[in-house]
Design a protein around this motif. Structure first.
Motif, PDB file in Angstrom:
ATOM      1  N   PHE A  18       0.798  -1.234   0.000  1.00 46.32           N
ATOM      2  CA  PHE A  18       0.000   0.000   0.000  1.00 46.32           C
ATOM      3  C   PHE A  18       0.830   1.284   0.000  1.00 46.32           C
ATOM      4  O   PHE A  18       0.290   2.360  -0.223  1.00 46.32           O
ATOM      5  N   GLY A  19       2.124   1.170   0.276  1.00 45.52           N
ATOM      6  CA  GLY A  19       2.990   2.353   0.253  1.00 45.52           C
ATOM      7  C   GLY A  19       3.014   3.126   1.552  1.00 45.52           C
ATOM      8  O   GLY A  19       4.053   3.612   1.977  1.00 45.52           O
TER       9      GLY A  19
ATOM     10  N   ARG B 267       4.029   7.387   9.078  1.00 43.82           N
ATOM     11  CA  ARG B 267       4.653   8.682   8.792  1.00 43.82           C
ATOM     12  C   ARG B 267       4.751   8.954   7.295  1.00 43.82           C
ATOM     13  O   ARG B 267       4.961  10.093   6.885  1.00 43.82           O
ATOM     14  N   LYS B 268       4.608   7.925   6.477  1.00 40.06           N
ATOM     15  CA  LYS B 268       4.662   8.108   5.025  1.00 40.06           C
ATOM     16  C   LYS B 268       3.341   8.644   4.464  1.00 40.06           C
ATOM     17  O   LYS B 268       3.290   9.041   3.298  1.00 40.06           O
ATOM     18  N   ALA B 269       2.303   8.631   5.288  1.00 38.50           N
ATOM     19  CA  ALA B 269       1.006   9.156   4.847  1.00 38.50           C
ATOM     20  C   ALA B 269       0.994  10.675   5.011  1.00 38.50           C
ATOM     21  O   ALA B 269       1.688  11.222   5.873  1.00 38.50           O
TER      22      ALA B 269
ATOM     23  N   GLY C 102       2.950  17.903  16.683  1.00 36.99           N
ATOM     24  CA  GLY C 102       3.554  18.719  15.632  1.00 36.99           C
ATOM     25  C   GLY C 102       3.943  17.948  14.391  1.00 36.99           C
ATOM     26  O   GLY C 102       4.476  18.520  13.445  1.00 36.99           O
ATOM     27  N   THR C 103       3.656  16.645  14.372  1.00 37.67           N
ATOM     28  CA  THR C 103       3.962  15.830  13.190  1.00 37.67           C
ATOM     29  C   THR C 103       2.669  15.534  12.431  1.00 37.67           C
ATOM     30  O   THR C 103       1.603  16.024  12.778  1.00 37.67           O
ATOM     31  N   SER C 104       2.768  14.696  11.421  1.00 38.02           N
ATOM     32  CA  SER C 104       1.594  14.349  10.611  1.00 38.02           C
ATOM     33  C   SER C 104       0.768  13.229  11.236  1.00 38.02           C
ATOM     34  O   SER C 104      -0.246  12.819  10.675  1.00 38.02           O
ATOM     35  N   VAL C 105       1.192  12.721  12.409  1.00 43.82           N
ATOM     36  CA  VAL C 105       0.504  11.609  13.067  1.00 43.82           C
ATOM     37  C   VAL C 105      -0.204  12.102  14.326  1.00 43.82           C
ATOM     38  O   VAL C 105       0.416  12.765  15.164  1.00 43.82           O
TER      39      VAL C 105
END
Length: 245
Positions: A91-92, A141-143, A186-189
């Protein structure tokens, strides 16, 4: 949040992993995520139950799901590492994880606590989601944005007599969420907990055998909070102890 209105296909192109997806709240969440466009990865111990959910998703015309049969009690850290690598290859990236699988155990006085049972409860409710999350973080974290949901309980926010190991495991779950949410700030998660509340499930019936199940909300009826945390509306919601009712 409790009144969150999901828009058609708002989960398009998202991949979401649901543990304990074979029945109860996990099954309801998997079906809802698929309904709104997500590719759902169904994880659970009983293949027959997972296949039934898989078939229902396929028949609905939603994106083709995937199945990961895994017994959390016996799973090793390497199992989770292998799983994360497979998800990344296929799925990447991963957009969300709902840690729903839990073990209740027997309720009773603390002095009657069964250590072996407590170890099983802690393994399934705490250690397994911790190991799984550790392995999945690089893929999450790749999303563009990703959401981790841990399942809590009212007895994980205020201790209650006779709930012993289960309550202890849910207090640990709340603490794990707070630690991870602070690290991900502060991250994308984003990382949060949901207390589903009294819901018409097998676990609830086991804990309250004399209760009329028809007086409780169904798993599907409490889904707005689960959908909200997987939506772009929740991008800034992190470290929160939410309730589905």
């Amino acid at each position: 949040m409790l009144e969150f209105q999901a828009v058609k296909d708002f989960l398009n192109n998202k991949t979401i992993l649901v543990t304990g997806a074979g029945d109860g709240i996990g099954r309801a969440a998997a079906l809802e995520y698929a309904k709104y466009g997500a590719t759902v990865i169904l994880l659970g111990r009983t293949v027959k139950k997972l296949e039934a959910v898989y078939d229902q998703i396929v028949e609905s015309g939603a994106p083709m799901p995937a199945i990961i049969p895994l017994d959390l009690k016996g799973a090793t850290e390497q199992n989770y590492i292998d799983m994360a690598e497979t998800i990344e290859q296929q799925f990447g990236h991963l957009d969300g994880v709902l840690h729903n699988a839990s073990l209740l155990g027997a309720l009773g006085p603390f002095e009657h606590l069964d250590v072996s049972s407590m170890e099983d409860i802690m393994k399934i409710n705490v250690t397994a989601p911790a190991m799984m999350t550790k392995a999945l973080l690089p893929v999450l974290r790749k999303a563009p944005s990703a959401s981790i949901i841990f399942t809590s309980s009212g007895v994980g926010r205020k201790g209650r007599a006779y709930w012993g190991p289960y309550a202890i495991s849910k207090f640990a779950t709340e603490g794990m969420m707070e630690v991870l949410a602070d690290e991900c700030d502060g991250t994308s998660v984003i990382v949060n907990t949901i207390n589903p509340g009294a819901t018409r499930t097998e676990m609830r019936a086991k804990a309250y055998p004399a209760e009329d199940p028809m007086s409780l909300k169904t798993a599907q009826e409490i889904m707005p909070t689960y959908l909200y945390l997987m939506s772009d509306d929740a991008k800034s919601v992190n470290g929160q102890k939410l309730s589905a009712q």
